[in-house]
Scaffold this motif. Structure first.
Motif, PDB file in Angstrom:
ATOM      1  N   THR A   6       0.589  -1.191   0.188  1.00 46.58           N
ATOM      2  CA  THR A   6       0.004  -0.019  -0.181  1.00 46.58           C
ATOM      3  C   THR A   6       0.958   1.196   0.020  1.00 46.58           C
ATOM      4  OG1 THR A   6      -1.634  -1.171   1.374  1.00 46.58           O
ATOM      5  CG2 THR A   6      -2.004   1.235   1.142  1.00 46.58           C
ATOM      6  N   LEU A   7       1.747   1.287   0.732  1.00 45.46           N
ATOM      7  CA  LEU A   7       2.913   2.451   0.857  1.00 45.46           C
ATOM      8  C   LEU A   7       3.476   2.573  -0.516  1.00 45.46           C
ATOM      9  CD1 LEU A   7       4.379   1.935   4.353  1.00 45.46           C
ATOM     10  CD2 LEU A   7       2.833   3.895   3.598  1.00 45.46           C
ATOM     11  N   ASN A   8       3.928   1.425  -0.960  1.00 46.21           N
ATOM     12  CA  ASN A   8       4.553   1.498  -2.526  1.00 46.21           C
ATOM     13  C   ASN A   8       3.850   2.008  -3.487  1.00 46.21           C
ATOM     14  OD1 ASN A   8       7.143   0.826  -1.696  1.00 46.21           O
ATOM     15  ND2 ASN A   8       6.764  -1.413  -2.176  1.00 46.21           N
ATOM     16  N   LYS A   9       2.440   1.701  -3.577  1.00 43.94           N
ATOM     17  CA  LYS A   9       1.583   2.256  -4.600  1.00 43.94           C
ATOM     18  C   LYS A   9       1.220   3.536  -4.065  1.00 43.94           C
ATOM     19  CE  LYS A   9      -0.902  -2.094  -5.507  1.00 43.94           C
ATOM     20  NZ  LYS A   9      -2.068  -2.769  -5.315  1.00 43.94           N
ATOM     21  N   TRP A  10       1.330   3.934  -3.131  1.00 44.11           N
ATOM     22  CA  TRP A  10       0.807   5.423  -2.814  1.00 44.11           C
ATOM     23  C   TRP A  10       2.148   6.473  -3.140  1.00 44.11           C
ATOM     24  CZ3 TRP A  10       3.289   9.102   0.180  1.00 44.11           C
ATOM     25  CH2 TRP A  10       2.638  10.347   0.193  1.00 44.11           C
ATOM     26  N   ALA A  11       3.134   5.923  -2.910  1.00 48.22           N
ATOM     27  CA  ALA A  11       4.487   6.428  -2.940  1.00 48.22           C
ATOM     28  C   ALA A  11       4.776   6.807  -4.739  1.00 48.22           C
ATOM     29  CB  ALA A  11       5.750   6.088  -2.399  1.00 48.22           C
ATOM     30  N   ASN A  12       4.369   5.502  -5.256  1.00 46.60           N
ATOM     31  CA  ASN A  12       4.900   5.723  -6.956  1.00 46.60           C
ATOM     32  C   ASN A  12       3.602   6.420  -7.377  1.00 46.60           C
ATOM     33  OD1 ASN A  12       7.094   3.932  -6.698  1.00 46.60           O
ATOM     34  ND2 ASN A  12       5.613   2.180  -6.961  1.00 46.60           N
ATOM     35  N   GLY A  13       2.386   6.692  -6.868  1.00 46.19           N
ATOM     36  CA  GLY A  13       1.473   7.357  -7.547  1.00 46.19           C
ATOM     37  C   GLY A  13       1.879   9.143  -7.176  1.00 46.19           C
ATOM     38  N   HIS A  14       2.578   9.230  -6.056  1.00 42.93           N
ATOM     39  CA  HIS A  14       2.677  10.791  -5.472  1.00 42.93           C
ATOM     40  C   HIS A  14       4.319  11.045  -5.542  1.00 42.93           C
ATOM     41  CE1 HIS A  14      -1.280   9.546  -3.814  1.00 42.93           C
ATOM     42  NE2 HIS A  14      -1.502  11.128  -4.120  1.00 42.93           N
ATOM     43  N   TYR A  16       7.650  12.510  -6.548  1.00 43.22           N
ATOM     44  CA  TYR A  16       8.057  13.940  -7.129  1.00 43.22           C
ATOM     45  C   TYR A  16       9.636  13.815  -7.388  1.00 43.22           C
ATOM     46  CZ  TYR A  16       3.621  15.164  -5.411  1.00 43.22           C
ATOM     47  OH  TYR A  16       2.280  15.101  -5.292  1.00 43.22           O
ATOM     48  N   PHE A  17      10.331  14.514  -8.375  1.00 44.15           N
ATOM     49  CA  PHE A  17      11.635  14.429  -8.533  1.00 44.15           C
ATOM     50  C   PHE A  17      12.350  14.962  -7.392  1.00 44.15           C
ATOM     51  CE2 PHE A  17      15.360  15.567 -11.174  1.00 44.15           C
ATOM     52  CZ  PHE A  17      15.776  14.116 -11.265  1.00 44.15           C
ATOM     53  N   PRO A  18      12.114  15.998  -6.813  1.00 43.61           N
ATOM     54  CA  PRO A  18      12.769  16.593  -5.604  1.00 43.61           C
ATOM     55  C   PRO A  18      12.815  15.577  -4.393  1.00 43.61           C
ATOM     56  CG  PRO A  18      11.323  18.287  -6.414  1.00 43.61           C
ATOM     57  CD  PRO A  18      10.877  17.004  -7.202  1.00 43.61           C
ATOM     58  N   LEU A  19      11.945  14.502  -4.115  1.00 44.42           N
ATOM     59  CA  LEU A  19      11.999  13.709  -3.249  1.00 44.42           C
ATOM     60  C   LEU A  19      13.000  12.688  -3.661  1.00 44.42           C
ATOM     61  CD1 LEU A  19       8.473  13.194  -2.194  1.00 44.42           C
ATOM     62  CD2 LEU A  19      10.237  14.351  -0.757  1.00 44.42           C
ATOM     63  N   ASP A  20      13.008  12.349  -4.994  1.00 39.27           N
ATOM     64  CA  ASP A  20      13.992  11.429  -5.364  1.00 39.27           C
ATOM     65  C   ASP A  20      15.659  12.178  -5.053  1.00 39.27           C
ATOM     66  OD1 ASP A  20      12.237   9.473  -5.946  1.00 39.27           O
ATOM     67  OD2 ASP A  20      11.947  10.158  -7.941  1.00 39.27           O
ATOM     68  N   LEU A  21      15.685  13.490  -5.524  1.00 40.07           N
ATOM     69  CA  LEU A  21      16.826  14.131  -5.206  1.00 40.07           C
ATOM     70  C   LEU A  21      17.259  13.956  -3.895  1.00 40.07           C
ATOM     71  CD1 LEU A  21      16.705  16.937  -7.624  1.00 40.07           C
ATOM     72  CD2 LEU A  21      18.067  15.117  -7.892  1.00 40.07           C
ATOM     73  N   GLY A 128      10.585   5.297  -4.277  1.00 41.56           N
ATOM     74  CA  GLY A 128       9.910   6.319  -5.312  1.00 41.56           C
ATOM     75  C   GLY A 128      10.231   5.578  -6.834  1.00 41.56           C
ATOM     76  N   LYS A 129       9.743   6.552  -7.631  1.00 47.13           N
ATOM     77  CA  LYS A 129       9.657   6.040  -8.948  1.00 47.13           C
ATOM     78  C   LYS A 129      10.885   5.912  -9.725  1.00 47.13           C
ATOM     79  CE  LYS A 129       5.568   6.354 -11.744  1.00 47.13           C
ATOM     80  NZ  LYS A 129       4.377   7.112 -12.155  1.00 47.13           N
ATOM     81  N   HIS A 130      11.831   6.742  -9.283  1.00 43.98           N
ATOM     82  CA  HIS A 130      12.944   6.948 -10.032  1.00 43.98           C
ATOM     83  C   HIS A 130      14.238   6.258  -9.281  1.00 43.98           C
ATOM     84  CE1 HIS A 130      11.335   9.756 -12.632  1.00 43.98           C
ATOM     85  NE2 HIS A 130      10.801  10.582 -11.369  1.00 43.98           N
ATOM     86  N   SER A 131      13.970   4.877  -9.228  1.00 46.98           N
ATOM     87  CA  SER A 131      14.905   3.994  -8.370  1.00 46.98           C
ATOM     88  C   SER A 131      15.055   2.717  -9.180  1.00 46.98           C
ATOM     89  CB  SER A 131      14.446   4.033  -7.108  1.00 46.98           C
ATOM     90  OG  SER A 131      13.174   2.961  -6.992  1.00 46.98           O
TER      91      SER A 131
END
Length: 140
Positions: A6-14, A16-21, A128-131
């Motif tokens: 559930t946390l992964n689905k929410w994180a991938n849906g939300h 943001y590039f600054p969080l990945d940075l 996150g998505k960029h990982s």
């Protein structure tokens, strides 16, 4: 396990590039800290001076540098991020406690608290998505 999904689905849906940075910056910071502890082991021993008489004190000294080094790489690339952060948590909590047991350094205390809070965020948020975690999941 369902909570993590559930946390992964929410994180991938939300995501943001600054969080990945921020995740990459956290990983790089921990990696550099690991290198600095490896290069100057006497500094690390001085940090653990208040706890030198404790059982397992030397094991802790040998755990900190490799955990920062390897954990920093994993966090920066977003690979096994939650596991790498779980390995960092005892070190960060110890960094905060050392300031109260030994000599108080306000800058080190604030830095340890900020890094602990960022790590706790990524423990919940994930990589996150960029990982690499997301990339490998999409390759299945």
């Amino acid at each position: 396990m369902e909570t993590i999904k559930t946390l992964n689905k929410w994180a991938n849906g939300h995501t943001y590039f600054p969080l990945d940075l921020l995740r990459v910056a956290l990983g790089i910071f921990l990696f550099i800290k690991g290198i600095s502890f490896m290069a100057d082991s006497m500094m690390l021993l001085q940090l653990f001076k208040p706890m030198e008489n404790m059982v397992g004190g030397m094991i802790v000294v040998h755990y900190v540098a490799p955990a920062h080094f390897i954990g920093g790489i994993l966090i920066a690339f977003g690979l096994l991020t939650r596991w790498a952060i779980i390995a960092q948590l005892p070190i960060l909590i110890g960094a905060i406690l050392i300031n109260f047991v030994g000599e108080m350094h306000a800058n080190n205390l604030i830095l340890a608290i900020v890094i602990l809070l960022i790590s706790a965020f990524f423990l919940l948020y994930g990589s996150g998505k960029h990982s690499l975690d997301y990339y490998f999941k999409m390759q299945q």
